[in-house]
Design a protein around this motif. Structure first.
Motif, PDB file in Angstrom:
ATOM      1  N   GLY A 114       0.822  -1.203   0.000  1.00 16.67           N
ATOM      2  CA  GLY A 114       0.000   0.000   0.000  1.00 16.67           C
ATOM      3  C   GLY A 114       0.853   1.249   0.000  1.00 16.67           C
ATOM      4  N   LEU A 115       0.306   2.308  -0.615  1.00 21.92           N
ATOM      5  CA  LEU A 115       1.041   3.563  -0.744  1.00 21.92           C
ATOM      6  C   LEU A 115       0.022   4.669  -0.474  1.00 21.92           C
ATOM      7  CD1 LEU A 115       3.950   4.214  -1.814  1.00 21.92           C
ATOM      8  CD2 LEU A 115       2.902   4.614  -4.034  1.00 21.92           C
ATOM      9  N   GLY A 116       0.275   5.503   0.520  1.00 23.47           N
ATOM     10  CA  GLY A 116      -0.622   6.620   0.799  1.00 23.47           C
ATOM     11  C   GLY A 116      -2.040   6.145   1.065  1.00 23.47           C
ATOM     12  N   LEU A 165      15.976   5.727  -4.636  1.00 24.20           N
ATOM     13  CA  LEU A 165      15.469   7.049  -5.016  1.00 24.20           C
ATOM     14  C   LEU A 165      14.035   7.247  -4.527  1.00 24.20           C
ATOM     15  CD1 LEU A 165      16.935   7.304  -8.637  1.00 24.20           C
ATOM     16  CD2 LEU A 165      17.608   8.653  -6.643  1.00 24.20           C
ATOM     17  N   TYR A 166      13.243   6.178  -4.570  1.00 23.08           N
ATOM     18  CA  TYR A 166      11.840   6.306  -4.146  1.00 23.08           C
ATOM     19  C   TYR A 166      11.754   6.703  -2.679  1.00 23.08           C
ATOM     20  CZ  TYR A 166       6.876   5.709  -4.201  1.00 23.08           C
ATOM     21  OH  TYR A 166       5.546   5.968  -4.137  1.00 23.08           O
ATOM     22  N   ALA A 167      12.585   6.066  -1.858  1.00 27.60           N
ATOM     23  CA  ALA A 167      12.569   6.389  -0.422  1.00 27.60           C
ATOM     24  C   ALA A 167      13.005   7.841  -0.205  1.00 27.60           C
ATOM     25  CB  ALA A 167      13.492   5.439   0.329  1.00 27.60           C
ATOM     26  N   LEU A 168      13.958   8.304  -0.999  1.00 23.90           N
ATOM     27  CA  LEU A 168      14.415   9.694  -0.830  1.00 23.90           C
ATOM     28  C   LEU A 168      13.377  10.691  -1.356  1.00 23.90           C
ATOM     29  CD1 LEU A 168      18.191   9.508  -1.800  1.00 23.90           C
ATOM     30  CD2 LEU A 168      17.240  10.074   0.433  1.00 23.90           C
ATOM     31  N   ARG A 169      12.645  10.305  -2.414  1.00 22.13           N
ATOM     32  CA  ARG A 169      11.619  11.220  -2.948  1.00 22.13           C
ATOM     33  C   ARG A 169      10.584  11.535  -1.904  1.00 22.13           C
ATOM     34  NH1 ARG A 169       9.524   8.138  -7.766  1.00 22.13           N
ATOM     35  NH2 ARG A 169       7.904   9.700  -7.808  1.00 22.13           N
ATOM     36  N   ASP A 170      10.259  10.538  -1.116  1.00 21.98           N
ATOM     37  CA  ASP A 170       9.288  10.718  -0.044  1.00 21.98           C
ATOM     38  C   ASP A 170       9.745  11.776   0.955  1.00 21.98           C
ATOM     39  OD1 ASP A 170       6.864   9.636   0.267  1.00 21.98           O
ATOM     40  OD2 ASP A 170       7.479   8.016   1.616  1.00 21.98           O
ATOM     41  N   PRO A 179       8.622  13.062 -14.676  1.00 16.77           N
ATOM     42  CA  PRO A 179       9.709  12.198 -15.185  1.00 16.77           C
ATOM     43  C   PRO A 179      10.205  11.215 -14.124  1.00 16.77           C
ATOM     44  CG  PRO A 179      10.387  14.520 -15.131  1.00 16.77           C
ATOM     45  CD  PRO A 179       8.935  14.492 -14.824  1.00 16.77           C
ATOM     46  N   LEU A 180      10.198  11.640 -12.865  1.00 20.20           N
ATOM     47  CA  LEU A 180      10.649  10.720 -11.808  1.00 20.20           C
ATOM     48  C   LEU A 180       9.635   9.594 -11.617  1.00 20.20           C
ATOM     49  CD1 LEU A 180      12.127  13.236  -9.181  1.00 20.20           C
ATOM     50  CD2 LEU A 180      13.336  11.934 -10.952  1.00 20.20           C
ATOM     51  N   ILE A 181       8.352   9.902 -11.731  1.00 26.83           N
ATOM     52  CA  ILE A 181       7.319   8.860 -11.613  1.00 26.83           C
ATOM     53  C   ILE A 181       7.457   7.856 -12.758  1.00 26.83           C
ATOM     54  CG2 ILE A 181       4.846   8.386 -11.668  1.00 26.83           C
ATOM     55  CD1 ILE A 181       4.389  11.205 -10.505  1.00 26.83           C
ATOM     56  N   VAL A 182       7.601   8.394 -13.975  1.00 29.09           N
ATOM     57  CA  VAL A 182       7.694   7.517 -15.157  1.00 29.09           C
ATOM     58  C   VAL A 182       8.895   6.576 -15.023  1.00 29.09           C
ATOM     59  CG1 VAL A 182       8.153   7.519 -17.649  1.00 29.09           C
ATOM     60  CG2 VAL A 182       6.484   9.109 -16.682  1.00 29.09           C
ATOM     61  N   ALA A 183      10.051   7.130 -14.665  1.00 29.89           N
ATOM     62  CA  ALA A 183      11.256   6.303 -14.553  1.00 29.89           C
ATOM     63  C   ALA A 183      11.096   5.275 -13.433  1.00 29.89           C
ATOM     64  CB  ALA A 183      12.470   7.190 -14.307  1.00 29.89           C
ATOM     65  N   SER A 184      10.464   5.681 -12.341  1.00 30.30           N
ATOM     66  CA  SER A 184      10.270   4.781 -11.202  1.00 30.30           C
ATOM     67  C   SER A 184       9.369   3.600 -11.588  1.00 30.30           C
ATOM     68  CB  SER A 184       9.656   5.572 -10.041  1.00 30.30           C
ATOM     69  OG  SER A 184       9.215   4.716  -9.032  1.00 30.30           O
ATOM     70  N   ILE A 185       8.213   3.919 -12.162  1.00 29.29           N
ATOM     71  CA  ILE A 185       7.260   2.854 -12.512  1.00 29.29           C
ATOM     72  C   ILE A 185       7.879   1.917 -13.546  1.00 29.29           C
ATOM     73  CG2 ILE A 185       5.063   2.382 -13.680  1.00 29.29           C
ATOM     74  CD1 ILE A 185       3.918   4.914 -12.385  1.00 29.29           C
ATOM     75  N   LEU A 186       8.443   2.504 -14.609  1.00 23.24           N
ATOM     76  CA  LEU A 186       8.908   1.662 -15.717  1.00 23.24           C
ATOM     77  C   LEU A 186      10.178   0.886 -15.379  1.00 23.24           C
ATOM     78  CD1 LEU A 186       8.132   3.791 -18.876  1.00 23.24           C
ATOM     79  CD2 LEU A 186       6.906   1.814 -18.000  1.00 23.24           C
ATOM     80  N   SER A 187      11.011   1.413 -14.498  1.00 24.01           N
ATOM     81  CA  SER A 187      12.230   0.669 -14.169  1.00 24.01           C
ATOM     82  C   SER A 187      11.864  -0.669 -13.518  1.00 24.01           C
ATOM     83  CB  SER A 187      13.144   1.482 -13.254  1.00 24.01           C
ATOM     84  OG  SER A 187      12.533   1.720 -12.009  1.00 24.01           O
ATOM     85  N   LYS A 188      10.736  -0.691 -12.795  1.00 24.03           N
ATOM     86  CA  LYS A 188      10.302  -1.959 -12.193  1.00 24.03           C
ATOM     87  C   LYS A 188       9.494  -2.788 -13.191  1.00 24.03           C
ATOM     88  CE  LYS A 188       8.685   0.591  -9.018  1.00 24.03           C
ATOM     89  NZ  LYS A 188       8.374   1.538  -7.960  1.00 24.03           N
ATOM     90  N   LYS A 189       8.590  -2.107 -13.908  1.00 19.89           N
ATOM     91  CA  LYS A 189       7.709  -2.837 -14.841  1.00 19.89           C
ATOM     92  C   LYS A 189       8.491  -3.534 -15.941  1.00 19.89           C
ATOM     93  CE  LYS A 189       4.166  -3.269 -13.455  1.00 19.89           C
ATOM     94  NZ  LYS A 189       3.254  -4.407 -13.427  1.00 19.89           N
ATOM     95  N   ALA A 207      -7.252   9.512  -7.253  1.00 18.57           N
ATOM     96  CA  ALA A 207      -6.085   9.092  -8.022  1.00 18.57           C
ATOM     97  C   ALA A 207      -4.814   9.589  -7.368  1.00 18.57           C
ATOM     98  CB  ALA A 207      -6.183   9.625  -9.448  1.00 18.57           C
ATOM     99  N   PHE A 208      -3.714   8.921  -7.702  1.00 13.66           N
ATOM    100  CA  PHE A 208      -2.392   9.331  -7.235  1.00 13.66           C
ATOM    101  C   PHE A 208      -2.129  10.784  -7.665  1.00 13.66           C
ATOM    102  CE2 PHE A 208       2.150   9.210  -8.715  1.00 13.66           C
ATOM    103  CZ  PHE A 208       2.729   9.284  -7.458  1.00 13.66           C
ATOM    104  N   LEU A 209      -2.450  11.106  -8.936  1.00 16.93           N
ATOM    105  CA  LEU A 209      -2.392  12.498  -9.403  1.00 16.93           C
ATOM    106  C   LEU A 209      -3.841  12.909  -9.650  1.00 16.93           C
ATOM    107  CD1 LEU A 209       0.405  12.142 -12.118  1.00 16.93           C
ATOM    108  CD2 LEU A 209       0.666  13.126  -9.834  1.00 16.93           C
TER     109      LEU A 209
END
Ligand code: URA
Length: 428
Positions: A114-116, A165-170, A179-189, A207-209
């Motif tokens: 879970g997130l937020g 990076l995700y932990a630091l973004r928080d 761009p940070l969201i896109v790179a984060s999601i796709l690097s895992k996907k 929604a998240f956004l």
């Protein structure tokens, strides 16, 4: 490779970074050779200056290459994946994965916690006793061969740069940078190596956004970068201005998903599942139309796939004969305070309140209460009589203040209309 000082200086001055600079950031994050201060400065610079399409792609690739790449479509050429940006009551992955497998389309989905204000699929599935969810490449490949489904939490080897990076973004107020969201999601996907990905980008209050223009832009960038890196993709922009389907809450959502897998369940949940299946069918060149998918649900074949997968992951087949998914014991009915039309639902707030009631972790590693739930009875745009039921909440203990805050999430007015479940598509 240039040192962090020079890269950060160029980013600050607005000079374009090279691909090798973004590789240095990702490697530095994964290996711990960039300090938190340097990574935080990069994140803030990228969030303020933005990254153009080429650099977003380069950052994504660098973060992807910071860890394992499973390339599972080498063994499973029609391997499908779906990603949702998350929402309240979104249990689609639990229905879609076995549905695809039942239609002979293997599926990999690396899920999250879970997130937020949103629940994570992995947390929901933990309502099933005994289920293991850690996946490494060998386990994913075995599950795909045996059941057609590899659904679970990726081991730490996938996208370690994102983990850091995700932990630091928080902690640096840079979570909502596109761009940070896109790179984060796709690097895992992209790490699992599916042959096609359908994105479900939510829009609306829950929604998240929540800004619809940003949701559209996120959908466009996810599709563009995934395609540029070699994976066919499309996105649906879907409504999250009210909870999805009838139930929100971990165990309750698993129950709704099981109902859908038996040909029942809430119509919105099924409709969104079928819309995403159709996207994947188009990308893979396979018939995943509504008629075929509804037949897979109605015949019990999709449920049978789900049980086969869960048993392969440690669950007991006997449990599925009478699944016990208990709700928290204190049931409270929320009613319309006056006659009118349901005009607005504070969906994000509903998610946060479910978390506050115990449905979210208080700290990393803590447990959560899977019985906390909301049953959504009304729908936006529906005319209601005074005293008619809007929703029910299931709490561990009575709490008048919390109950009042749940009730305040529903606004009755004179107008109001039902929003479309699918608000847009990329490509249009
Ligand atoms: N989900 C992710 O994995 N990363 C983000 O940045 C946002 C949502």
């Amino acid at each position: 490779m240039r040192d962090p000082y020079r890269i950060l200086g160029d980013l600050r001055a607005g000079r374009a970074l090279e691909g090798a600079d973004l590789e240095a950031v990702a490697r530095g994050a994964a290996a711990g050779t960039w300090s938190d201060a340097q990574l935080g400065a990069f994140l803030m610079g990228a969030a303020i200056r933005g990254l153009d399409a080429e650099r977003t792609r380069a950052l994504t690739l660098a973060m992807l290459d910071s860890g394992e790449r499973w390339e599972l479509s080498r063994e499973q050429p029609r391997l499908a994946d779906k990603h949702s940006t998350g929402g309240v009551g979104d249990k689609v992955s639990i229905v879609l994965a076995p549905l695809l497998a039942a239609c002979d389309v293997p599926v990999v989905m690396l899920t999250g916690r879970g997130l937020g204000h949103t629940g994570g699929t992995a947390d929901k599935l933990e309502s099933i006793p005994g289920l293991r969810q850690e996946l490494d490449r060998a386990t994913a490949a075995r599950l795909l061969a045996e059941t057609g489904i590899a659904l679970g939490l990726a081991t730490a080897g996938v996208a370690p740069a994102d983990r850091k990076l995700y932990a630091l973004r928080d902690r640096t107020a840079t979570v909502d940078s596109l761009p940070l969201i896109v790179a984060s999601i796709l690097s895992k996907k992209l790490a699992s190596g599916a042959a096609a990905i359908a994105f479900d980008v939510k829009c609306g209050d829950g929604a998240f956004l929540s800004d619809p223009a940003l949701s559209r832009e996120l959908a466009a960038q996810l599709v563009e970068v995934a395609r540029a890196l070699g994976t066919p993709a499309s996105a649906l922009i879907t409504d999250m201005s009210q909870p999805l389907g009838d139930w929100s809450g971990h165990a309750a959502e698993v129950r709704e998903a099981l109902d859908c897998l038996e040909g029942g369940g809430a119509e919105e949940t099924v409709a969104l599942t079928l819309a995403l299946a159709a996207e994947l069918g188009g990308l893979l060149g396979v018939d995943l139309g509504a008629a075929r998918c509804r037949a897979a649900l109605g015949s019990g074949r999709a449920r049978e796939r789900f049980v086969r997968w869960a048993v392969a992951q440690g669950a007991s087949a006997a449990w599925f004969e009478r699944p016990e998914l208990p709700l928290a014991p204190v049931e409270r009915v929320l009613v319309a305070p006056r006659a009118g039309v349901l005009e607005r639902v504070a969906t994000r707030q509903l998610g946060l309140l479910l978390g506050e009631a115990g449905g979210a972790r208080r700290s990393v590693g803590a447990d959560l209460d899977r019985g906390i739930a909301l049953r959504y009875r009304a729908r936006l745009g529906r005319r209601l009589e005074s005293g008619e039921e809007l929703a029910r909440v299931y709490l561990r203990r009575a709490d008048a203040d919390l109950e009042a805050r749940f009730a305040a999430c529903f606004a009755i007015g004179e107008e109001g209309s039902a929003p479309p479940l699918v608000a847009g598509r990329v490509p249009a």
